[in-house]
Design an enzyme around this catalytic site. Sequence first.
Site: not given
Length: 323
Positions: A299, A99
């Site tokens: 994610h 991320d």
Amino acid sequence: MAEHRMVDVNGIRLHIAEEGEGPLVVLLHGFPESWHSWRHQFGPLAAAGFRVVAPDQRGYGDSDHPEDVAAYSILHLVGDVVGLVHALGEERAFVVGHDWGAPVAWHTALLRPDVVRGVAGLSVPPPFRGDRPPLRAMQERFGGRFYWNYFNLPGVADAEFGADPRSTLRRLLVGASGDGEGAGRYEQALVSDPDRGWLADMPDPETLPGWLTEADLDELADSYAKGFTGALNWYRNLDRNWELTAPWHGARVTPPALYVYGDKDLVPAFPGTPELIERLPGLMPNLVRDPVVLPGCGHWTQQERPHEVNTALLEFLTGLRDS
């Protein structure tokens, strides 16, 4: 078990978790996470002969939270990584990020290739500086509904997320995972009504998926005792980062590289990103293999698919170490 301590780095203090001996591997978390997001990587990497260190990055957890928004630029964040490597007594390291940690890892390799033995990014692909400031571009494209622009509103997301940190984190983690509703669609990143907040239309799950325990959620929620402002300040520097990296426009990451992402991750689905990922092997001559795609993974790459991520990382790291 990882040991914890504070380290003076780049004018601030960082909390780090550390395990193992051998070549240094720095693991960089993203938003809204902490060093704990790498809990499944410590044991396998340390057992393979690596010294594994995961900091709470600036603005997170027990690390310092500078008040100045400008103190969270990409140059500060890269400076923290370089300073950490040297504070740990090393000249070079492998750098892995997920991320927001991925852009920090990629930019560390871009700006200081002399310090990076190899770089791996999870979820967020390598940086290719665009022709326009990103906040401005997303403001115009989505009319202020893209979450970057929502986060850029002073104090707004800070208050929304801080009202109930545990609920906020539960919604964000499950919602953006492969188990979330609408997984893999970039529309998840849009705020339907900024006046109502980003969480308004995000379900609060009654049960957690198998990859996330109540104890994990407790650990993460505790790390936000100081609030979300430091973490959100990273987003408030996106246009500043675009300005600061102008000297590297057109530059490419040159150290050996690995990219891993899930096919249900909203980030690789952002407009223009699928086309970029398809072109990566031609754009990055030192990408050691084609991007690794994890089916069904959302994610939170290293948390949702720890075995597959560890396998890919160990192949990458040991291959470079032993070559």
